[in-house]
Design an enzyme around this catalytic site. Sequence first.
Site, PDB file in Angstrom:
ATOM      1  CB  CYS A 255       0.350   1.654   4.111  1.00  0.00           C
ATOM      2  SG  CYS A 255      -1.376   1.185   3.980  1.00  0.00           S
TER       3      CYS A 255
ATOM      4  CB  CYS B 118      -0.895  -0.040   1.236  1.00  0.00           C
ATOM      5  SG  CYS B 118      -1.719   1.504   1.641  1.00  0.00           S
TER       6      CYS B 118
END
Length: 178
Positions: free
Chosen positions: A82, A79
């Site tokens: 993230c 991600c």
Amino acid sequence: MKSRWIAAGAAACALALLVVPWMLRPGAASKSSETPAAARKSEGAANLDLTLKDMNGNAVRLADYKGKVILLNVWATWCGPCELEIPELVETYTKYKDQGVVVLGISLDDTAEMLREYAPKKHMNYPILLMQDDFDEAYGPIFGVPVTFFIGRDGTISRRHFGPVSKEQVDREIKALL
């Protein structure tokens, strides 16, 4: 060519039918960052009766952190957003750990082996835990990452934030819970 547009339109409608009702339910979207933390309504009690494995195979009981401010971050190595917030979380843990704040990273779907290789590269200094079904049952379905839960010392979820958190957001939320 026309069938491709029809398929794309159908896919977009299907996605909207799934996402829009979820976004409209109470507490699903994060509240305005301008709302003072003290004026926010609690999102309910956090389920701290969970034991998750960390990336080294050790059992970690969330109940052991009761009495601390908990920043619970659900993320994944694949991600992009993230990955961008990891330095903020590392800095947050370093800055606030002596004040009774803990950062817990819960990897959505990475293996322990992948995490043991990944975490040192990102200088992740906080516990990294593995997702399991009872977490999803306790904190609601996780439809996307990152998702961050801010949990007060009393075990109440004060905020659920969808998407990457900024340093300013984290500082504001933590200071309100200290």
